[in-house]
Structures are given as structure tokens and as C-alpha cells.
Write a protein that holds these residues in place. Structure first.
Motif, PDB file in Angstrom:
ATOM      1  N   ILE A  92      25.207  30.905  45.870  1.00 16.59           N
ATOM      2  CA  ILE A  92      26.780  31.811  46.976  1.00 16.59           C
ATOM      3  C   ILE A  92      27.778  30.322  46.912  1.00 16.59           C
ATOM      4  CG2 ILE A  92      26.919  32.257  49.102  1.00 16.59           C
ATOM      5  CD1 ILE A  92      25.181  34.810  47.618  1.00 16.59           C
ATOM      6  N   LEU A  93      26.698  29.221  47.425  1.00 16.11           N
ATOM      7  CA  LEU A  93      27.590  28.195  47.757  1.00 16.11           C
ATOM      8  C   LEU A  93      28.532  27.902  46.563  1.00 16.11           C
ATOM      9  CD1 LEU A  93      28.090  25.959  49.959  1.00 16.11           C
ATOM     10  CD2 LEU A  93      26.406  24.476  48.756  1.00 16.11           C
ATOM     11  N   GLN A  94      28.170  27.363  44.913  1.00 17.75           N
ATOM     12  CA  GLN A  94      28.734  27.830  44.340  1.00 17.75           C
ATOM     13  C   GLN A  94      29.982  28.785  44.713  1.00 17.75           C
ATOM     14  OE1 GLN A  94      26.178  27.576  40.850  1.00 17.75           O
ATOM     15  NE2 GLN A  94      28.403  27.217  39.393  1.00 17.75           N
ATOM     16  N   LEU A  95      29.308  30.073  44.254  1.00 16.25           N
ATOM     17  CA  LEU A  95      31.021  30.799  44.114  1.00 16.25           C
ATOM     18  C   LEU A  95      31.888  30.675  45.291  1.00 16.25           C
ATOM     19  CD1 LEU A  95      32.089  33.186  42.914  1.00 16.25           C
ATOM     20  CD2 LEU A  95      30.857  34.398  44.620  1.00 16.25           C
ATOM     21  N   ALA A  96      31.253  30.224  46.310  1.00 20.21           N
ATOM     22  CA  ALA A  96      32.023  29.764  47.379  1.00 20.21           C
ATOM     23  C   ALA A  96      33.134  28.899  47.448  1.00 20.21           C
ATOM     24  CB  ALA A  96      31.728  29.541  48.378  1.00 20.21           C
ATOM     25  N   ARG A  97      32.285  28.014  46.586  1.00 16.94           N
ATOM     26  CA  ARG A  97      33.235  26.509  46.527  1.00 16.94           C
ATOM     27  C   ARG A  97      34.657  26.420  45.620  1.00 16.94           C
ATOM     28  NH1 ARG A  97      28.285  22.112  46.393  1.00 16.94           N
ATOM     29  NH2 ARG A  97      28.598  21.925  49.072  1.00 16.94           N
ATOM     30  N   TYR A  98      34.247  27.616  44.524  1.00 19.72           N
ATOM     31  CA  TYR A  98      35.345  28.006  43.656  1.00 19.72           C
ATOM     32  C   TYR A  98      36.059  29.208  43.911  1.00 19.72           C
ATOM     33  CZ  TYR A  98      36.624  30.523  39.364  1.00 19.72           C
ATOM     34  OH  TYR A  98      36.903  30.679  38.363  1.00 19.72           O
ATOM     35  N   VAL A  99      35.595  30.359  44.695  1.00 24.12           N
ATOM     36  CA  VAL A  99      36.671  31.167  45.524  1.00 24.12           C
ATOM     37  C   VAL A  99      37.567  29.788  46.239  1.00 24.12           C
ATOM     38  CG1 VAL A  99      36.907  32.177  47.499  1.00 24.12           C
ATOM     39  CG2 VAL A  99      35.035  32.918  45.391  1.00 24.12           C
ATOM     40  N   SER A 100      37.586  29.453  47.061  1.00 27.50           N
ATOM     41  CA  SER A 100      37.818  28.131  48.071  1.00 27.50           C
ATOM     42  C   SER A 100      39.361  27.803  47.732  1.00 27.50           C
ATOM     43  CB  SER A 100      36.855  26.921  48.880  1.00 27.50           C
ATOM     44  OG  SER A 100      38.013  25.998  49.022  1.00 27.50           O
ATOM     45  N   GLN A 101      38.611  26.802  46.000  1.00 25.31           N
ATOM     46  CA  GLN A 101      39.433  26.639  45.472  1.00 25.31           C
ATOM     47  C   GLN A 101      40.026  26.948  44.939  1.00 25.31           C
ATOM     48  OE1 GLN A 101      36.930  24.674  41.828  1.00 25.31           O
ATOM     49  NE2 GLN A 101      38.654  24.196  40.828  1.00 25.31           N
ATOM     50  N   LYS A 102      40.368  28.041  44.511  1.00 21.54           N
ATOM     51  CA  LYS A 102      41.176  29.076  43.831  1.00 21.54           C
ATOM     52  C   LYS A 102      41.915  28.799  44.645  1.00 21.54           C
ATOM     53  CE  LYS A 102      40.169  29.217  39.502  1.00 21.54           C
ATOM     54  NZ  LYS A 102      40.687  29.406  38.390  1.00 21.54           N
ATOM     55  N   VAL A 103      42.305  29.642  45.620  1.00 19.50           N
ATOM     56  CA  VAL A 103      42.938  29.670  46.850  1.00 19.50           C
ATOM     57  C   VAL A 103      43.783  28.908  47.386  1.00 19.50           C
ATOM     58  CG1 VAL A 103      42.867  29.878  49.476  1.00 19.50           C
ATOM     59  CG2 VAL A 103      41.486  31.464  48.026  1.00 19.50           C
ATOM     60  N   LYS A 104      43.221  27.590  47.132  1.00 22.08           N
ATOM     61  CA  LYS A 104      43.853  26.285  47.494  1.00 22.08           C
ATOM     62  C   LYS A 104      44.742  26.042  46.176  1.00 22.08           C
ATOM     63  CE  LYS A 104      43.774  21.723  48.459  1.00 22.08           C
ATOM     64  NZ  LYS A 104      43.874  20.800  47.383  1.00 22.08           N
ATOM     65  N   GLY A 153      26.896  35.072  38.314  1.00 20.30           N
ATOM     66  CA  GLY A 153      25.145  35.419  38.271  1.00 20.30           C
ATOM     67  C   GLY A 153      24.860  36.302  39.380  1.00 20.30           C
ATOM     68  N   ASP A 154      24.163  36.667  40.056  1.00 19.36           N
ATOM     69  CA  ASP A 154      23.729  37.241  41.317  1.00 19.36           C
ATOM     70  C   ASP A 154      24.546  37.193  42.366  1.00 19.36           C
ATOM     71  OD1 ASP A 154      22.144  39.132  39.952  1.00 19.36           O
ATOM     72  OD2 ASP A 154      19.837  38.520  41.173  1.00 19.36           O
ATOM     73  N   ALA A 155      25.714  36.187  42.258  1.00 23.52           N
ATOM     74  CA  ALA A 155      26.258  35.716  43.706  1.00 23.52           C
ATOM     75  C   ALA A 155      28.081  36.382  42.914  1.00 23.52           C
ATOM     76  CB  ALA A 155      26.484  34.241  43.830  1.00 23.52           C
ATOM     77  N   GLY A 156      28.014  37.348  43.969  1.00 27.54           N
ATOM     78  CA  GLY A 156      29.671  37.567  43.739  1.00 27.54           C
ATOM     79  C   GLY A 156      30.322  37.602  45.226  1.00 27.54           C
ATOM     80  N   VAL A 157      30.658  38.005  44.201  1.00 29.41           N
ATOM     81  CA  VAL A 157      32.975  38.054  45.530  1.00 29.41           C
ATOM     82  C   VAL A 157      32.707  40.570  45.800  1.00 29.41           C
ATOM     83  CG1 VAL A 157      35.318  38.236  46.412  1.00 29.41           C
ATOM     84  CG2 VAL A 157      34.663  36.475  44.870  1.00 29.41           C
TER      85      VAL A 157
END
Ligand code: EPU
Length: 339
Positions: free
Chosen positions: A308-320, A285-289
Motif C-alpha cells: 500500500i505504501l509503495q502504491l501511495a508513493r507512486y500516486v503522490s509522485q504522479k500527482v507531483k 498487485g493487491d494494492a489499488g486506487v
């Protein structure tokens, strides 16, 4: 109590609200307000310039901001003690000290936010951290209204950390910060692209102003201007791992970007890992890396704090998943949800 809207008060540009917002221009104003409100049961929370905050929905707190202005200089031989009010814009302080021929802050050019917030997370960039120049700060204790001086040692500084994020979280409102600068330049050129940016100059020609200009150029090339695209700078901290984990990762990912710390551990570039996980420029949506610096999350317009929080959690999960490393937010998350 009525709700106060916070969209203009956070660099992410996120619509949120709080119970009340009070801005103070002096220590005595803070002390008077605390005395008057001492029987008020509402929870208080201190904000700086709002440039390192992710607000989510309604924040059920009274937000307090110390907007103390003014900068004082005391020369001591080759050194100068600079005391700046918490509400002074950080970058303006950097520019003013450079103009006066007081050096040390050049690598910290263009960091958003105010002086009062700088010690809380020990701001740092291009090989310099606030703690390298810090002498002391003054703060008002919320519980008592007392004015207290904190020395360097008492602040317990570490990477993106001070005691005001730990044991003393939320207990003091910082009103001024004193730094020690020098009339003799001591240039730090070895981080990232600084040397490359200054390669047209020979080493003995380089001035602190040149370094500041180089930092401003590098930062503006990679980091989005919050006035154009909402963001809070690096969203995540660079994770620190021990040598065993570092060696395993380096064998698996030979291009891994990491910096060895004095204690033998390694700080990994989270931006590089997010980038390698294929998420640079990713949008929900309107939240981006951010497209140019994967450590920065941005608000393309109407993202909510939850987006933004949902995106941040997704990013963190992918890095993990890819690296087995946990990355954690650097920004304060405040409101209806937490990390
Ligand atoms: N990198 C990538 N892809 C990316 C982002 C970074 O490959 O999308 C690589 C870079 O090429 C570089 C390495 O990762 O080799 C590190 O990147 P960079 O130099 O941009 O620094 P950073 O570690 O991502 C930290 C600070 C910044 C600070 C810069 C420069 C933290 C959390 N962030 O970022 O601080 O400006 O170093 O010193 O420590 C902030 O705190 O808000 C902030 C912007």
C-alpha cells in the motif's frame, strides 16, 4: 514478548503484528495498568478503532485502546451536551442522537471508527467538522496517569488536525468526548451532492434524518465498505496551497476542483488530481486506487502494508509530476517504514 496479530484490528485488513495489545474498558483500568507498567521500557502507542491506520510489518510497540462505552445527555434549554465514551462507535452515536431529536451530527453519518479517535484528526465530511460541535474531552496522560480535560481551544483544531497529532502526539489516551448538539435543526446542505440527493423535497420539508440518509447514500455509493474491501477512507489529505499557486494551476487546468478557505488559501481536491493523473482504478498487485473515489486506497485481499505504501508513493509522485503539488497521507503509518 510474544507477537500479537493485528489483521482483524485494522480496517485495511492488513496482516501485521505488534509487541502487545491492551484494551481498556474504563479510566481506572488505564490508570491501574499505567501504574503497574511504569517501569516497562517498551514504547506505547494509542489506537482508536483502527480505521485510519496503515500498519507495516511488525510494530515494535504496545498498542493501547480505550474501549470506554456509554453515552450521557445533559439538556440545557435548546441545547444538549452529549458525552460519549471513547469506544462508542461513531456512526452509532450519530444515529442515537438523531433518534433522540438532538441535531448537528447528521453530515458526519457513516464515518468509520470510534468516538475517541474523532478529535485526533478532527473528522469532517460534507461541510461539517467535529470542531464545530466539540466542547471538551477527557484523556489520561500516559506519563503520569493523570486525568486531564482539554477544552476546544487547547485542542488546536484545524483541517484533519489537532494537538494530538502535533505537540501531544502519543502522550494522551482519550477516554471521552463532549459535544454540543441542538434540538433545533441547522441544516448544512451546500456541500457536494447533498442538495442534488434531496431535490425531491422542498427546502422547508428537509429534516436532519433526510440529510443523514442522503450522506449515507452518497458515501456508500463512493466509499468502499471496509468489511467488503479493506481501506482506511481517504488515504491522502487535500493539499492546501496559496492563491498564487492556485491561480497558476487553474489557468493550466480550468476544471481544477478547489475550495477557497477563510484565510484566502485554497484546498485542492486530491481525489480529482489523482483521477486526472489517470490513476483511478490503478492496481499494483493487491494494492489499488479505488475505482469510484481516487482518494481512497484499497486492499484487494493480500496486500501488505509495504504494498500500500509503495502504491501511495507512486500516486503522490504522479500527482507531483502533473500538478507540481505534494499530497501527503491522512492515515497514520505505523511500523517498519514511514512516509
Ligand atoms: N473527485 C474526482 N475523482 C475522484 C474523487 C473525487 O473527480 O476520484 C472530485 C469530486 O467529483 C469532487 C471533488 O473531487 O468534485 C471532491 O471529492 P469528494 O466530495 O468525494 O471529497 P474529497 O475531497 O475527495 C473529502 C474528505 C472525505 C469526506 C468528503 C466529503 C478528506 C481527506 N477527505 O474527500 O473524508 O467524506 O470530503 O466531505 O478531506 C476521510 O477522511 O476518510 C473521508 C472519507
Amino acid at each position: 514478548m510474544s507477537k500479537v496479530t493485528l489483521k482483524g484490528l485494522n480496517s485495511f485488513g492488513i496482516a501485521a503484528s505488534c509487541s502487545d495489545f491492551v484494551r481498556f474498558s474504563s479510566e481506572t483500568e488505564i490508570q491501574a495498568w499505567l501504574t503497574k507498567n511504569k517501569n516497562n521500557s517498551e514504547q506505547l502507542f494509542i489506537i482508536g478503532g483502527g480505521s485510519n491506520l496503515l500498519l507495516i510489518g511488525h510494530v515494535p510497540f504496545v498498542l493501547l485502546q480505550a474501549d470506554v462505552q456509554g453515552v450521557e445527555y445533559i439538556e440545557q434549554g435548546n441545547e444538549v451536551l452529549v458525552t460519549a465514551g471513547a469506544g462508542v462507535n461513531w456512526h452509532q452515536l450519530v444515529m442515537e442522537t438523531l433518534d433522540k431529536g438532538y441535531y448537528g451530527l447528521e453530515n458526519l453519518s457513516l464515518i468509520p471508527g470510534n468516538v475517541g479517535a474523532a478529535p485526533i484528526q478532527n473528522i469532517g465530511a460534507y461541510g461539517v467538522e467535529l470542531k464545530d460541535l466539540f466542547v471538551e474531552l477527557e484523556a489520561i496522560e500516559l506519563a503520569t496517569g493523570d486525568k486531564i480535560t482539554f477544552t476546544h481551544q487547547e485542542c488546536d483544531f484545524a483541517y484533519r488536525y489537532s494537538i494530538f497529532k502535533g505537540q501531544y502526539k502519543g502522550q494522551y489516551i482519550i477516554t471521552s468526548v463532549t459535544l454540543r448538539l441542538s434540538k433545533t435543526p441547522d441544516l448544512k446542505l451546500d456541500y457536494g451532492l447533498i442538495r442534488q440527493e434531496l431535490e425531491h423535497l422542498s427546502e422547508d420539508q428537509i429534516t436532519p434524518k433526510n440529510v443523514s440518509d442522503a450522506v449515507i447514500k452518497i458515501r456508500s455509493g463512493k466509499l468502499p465498505d471496509p468489511n467488503e474491501l479493506g481501506n482506511a477512507g481517504s488515504f491522502f489529505k487535500n493539499p492546501i496551497v496559496d492563491e498564487v499557486i492556485y491561480t497558476r494551476l487553474k489557468a493550466q487546468f480550468p476544471n481544477l476542483v478547489a475550495f477557497e478557505l477563510p484565510d484566502g488559501r485554497f484546498k485542492l481536491a486530491a481525489g480529482w488530481m489523482i483521477d486526472q493523473a489517470g490513476l483511478k482504478g490503478y492496481r499494483l498487485g493487491d494494492a489499488g486506487v479505488h475505482k469510484k473515489q481516487a482518494l481512497v486506497l484499497v486492499n484487494y485481499g493480500d496486500a501488505t502494508g509495504k504494498d500500500i505504501l509503495q502504491l501511495a508513493r507512486y500516486v503522490s509522485q504522479k500527482v507531483k509530476q502533473k500538478f507540481g503539488v505534494i499530497i501527503e497521507p491522512e492515515v497514520w503509518i505505523l511500523g517498519e517504514e514511514s512516509w
